[in-house]
Design a protein around this motif. Structure first.
Motif: not given
Length: 338
Positions: A13, A17, A19, A145-146, A273
């Motif tokens: 994350n 990602k 976040t 990551s996506f 995405e």
């Protein structure tokens, strides 16, 4: 085991990602610009800023790492390694070596010419040609990551499988005579590359980052812009009607739409995405990505200068059929990945 899973999830994350970056961009959009990200405009701005920064950060770090690894495999060394293998083993190795070359399809073709002129089996060179723009370690980590590990691994496996099968079929068809004569006569400077020092490898990796970013930045911005538009402005009902599960031609449409687009996989990921977010099947999305990276018109035009029409048509047919099969199979079994 639970602790390990939690640690991996946190790292995924925060590092892949990002976040934290999404939260920062949300604060910027809502507090500084005064626009809610639930609105179309705010959501588009958030999508564009977050995805753009995220892709450029990941791409720079990953290309540096991959290029450092690639510095151990210059074309001269790669040709020698591939020259020791024939048949299916050679095709598998050619496909695997394609994953450590962060090239688009057009920049892979000069290396394809070098491999062919060096006398490497045609199947091996085509496995490399398919694999190089389609799957590489940088795009794999971006996909993680996506979309998560399952989809990223699945994409990597099917991409390698397509490269191996495509190269094997072309080799079995004995199509060497359909290579343009000048390719066989191309001067093959088989010069042993100087052993690079650690400092040179770092310098080489930095140069690769600059070169690749310079070549793909525009496509990334375009891809993120299209993704933001799809994500926030195009109604889900429209997307589902064209590319949804109820349309039996969705995979074919996605593949054909991808062909005229010239972009690296990095530019297609934000579009993918957005499509996934609109309910498009994962197989349809993968077909679009593969169509863009493997069958783009510029690369086909360049390849037409290297191979004769029969081999070119055979290559396009094999790759297109492979993409369609992969797309429909992934749509049918997507419940295993999501």
């Amino acid at each position: 085991m639970t602790i390990i899973s939690e640690i991996f999830g946190w790292l995924n994350n925060q590092l892949l990602k990002m976040t934290w970056l999404s939260d920062l961009v949300r604060i910027f959009v809502e507090k500084v610009l005064g626009i809610s990200i639930d609105d179309k405009v705010g959501g588009s701005i958030h999508f564009f800023i977050y995805d753009t920064i995220k892709i450029f950060i990941l791409l720079s770090v990953l290309i540096f790492m991959i290029s450092y690894i690639q510095s151990y495999f210059p074309p001269e060394k790669t040709k020698k390694i591939l020259g020791n293998f024939k048949g299916i083993k050679g095709n598998i190795l050619g496909a695997l070596l394609g994953t450590v070359t962060p090239f688009c399809s057009c920049s892979s073709i000069p290396i394809f010419i070098g491999f062919t002129s060096a006398g490497l089996p045609l199947g091996v060179t085509f496995s490399f040609l398919i694999s190089s723009p389609l799957v590489d370690l940088a795009s794999f980590l971006l996909l993680v990551s996506f979309f998560g590990m399952k989809i990223a691994v699945a994409y990597l496996i099917v991409g390698l499988l397509l490269a191996v099968v495509g190269g094997t079929i072309i080799e079995k068809l004995n199509m060497e005579k359909y290579i343009e004569d000048y390719v066989w006569g191309a001067q093959d400077l088989d010069i042993e590359a100087d052993e690079m020092t650690r400092k040179k490898r770092i310098s080489f990796s930095k140069d690769q980052v600059k070169d690749i970013i310079k070549r793909v930045w525009l496509y990334i911005l375009i891809g993120v812009g299209i993704g933001a538009a799809i994500h926030n402005w195009i109604p889900q009902s429209v997307i589902e009607r064209i590319l949804g599960h109820n349309n039996p031609f969705s995979v074919l449409i996605a593949t054909l739409v991808g062909i005229p687009i010239y972009a690296d996989i990095f530019g297609t990921i934000p579009i993918a995405e957005a499509l996934v977010g609109k309910g498009v099947g994962i197989g349809t999305v993968l077909a679009f990505m593969m169509g863009v990276t493997t069958l783009s018109l510029p690369s086909i035009i360049m390849l037409s200068k290297v191979v004769k029409s029969k081999l070119l048509v055979t290559f396009i047919t094999i790759v297109t059929v492979g993409i369609l099969v992969i797309g429909y199979l992934f749509n049918a079994f997507s419940f295993l990945l999501i």
